[in-house]
Design an enzyme around this catalytic site. Sequence first.
Site, short mmCIF file in Angstrom:
data_model
loop_
_atom_site.label_atom_id
_atom_site.label_comp_id
_atom_site.label_asym_id
_atom_site.label_seq_id
_atom_site.Cartn_x
_atom_site.Cartn_y
_atom_site.Cartn_z
N CYS A 61 0.82 -1.21 0.00
CA CYS A 61 0.00 0.00 0.00
C CYS A 61 0.86 1.26 0.00
CB CYS A 61 -0.88 0.04 1.24
SG CYS A 61 -2.03 -1.32 1.43
N GLU A 63 0.46 3.93 1.80
CA GLU A 63 0.72 4.44 3.14
C GLU A 63 1.97 3.80 3.74
OE1 GLU A 63 -2.09 3.23 1.85
OE2 GLU A 63 -3.85 3.83 3.01
ZN ZN Z 1 -2.94 -0.43 3.41
#
Ligand code: ZN
Length: 138
Positions: A61, A63
């Site tokens: 991801c 993030e």
């Molecule tokens: Zn994530």
Amino acid sequence: MMETMLTSELRSELVQRAVEARKLAYAPYSNYPVGAALLTRSGRFFSGVNVENAAYPMSLCAERVAIFKAISEGEREFVALAVVTSNGGTPCGACRQVMAEFGQDTLVLVADSSGRLVHEARLSELLPGAFGPRDLGK
Ligand SMILES: [Zn+2]
């Protein structure tokens, strides 16, 4: 050490950096590009994008890319993280858990691809009762 406060200018810059980062996402399978930007306590910015893989579980991801970049450059304290998607999707559970390692107060700003703020919350609201360093005596 300088303590960075989240001024309205920094908020806007953080979201804008996530909007820009999203353009570099590698998401050929989901077609769901995500951009993230992290502001550290010392005032540095780190961006991230989702990076997918033909072997799907190897994907990461946006993030966590941003967080791991910051950690790998010596940062440990975060003020805020902005995440940008087409429709204002919020950070997944895995990313919330990774963020919890570095503090419950981090502000999460969720915006759409035009930079419009859709949602904001402290990590403690997004992941209440998180298992964390304290549970292991740290
Ligand atoms: Zn994530």
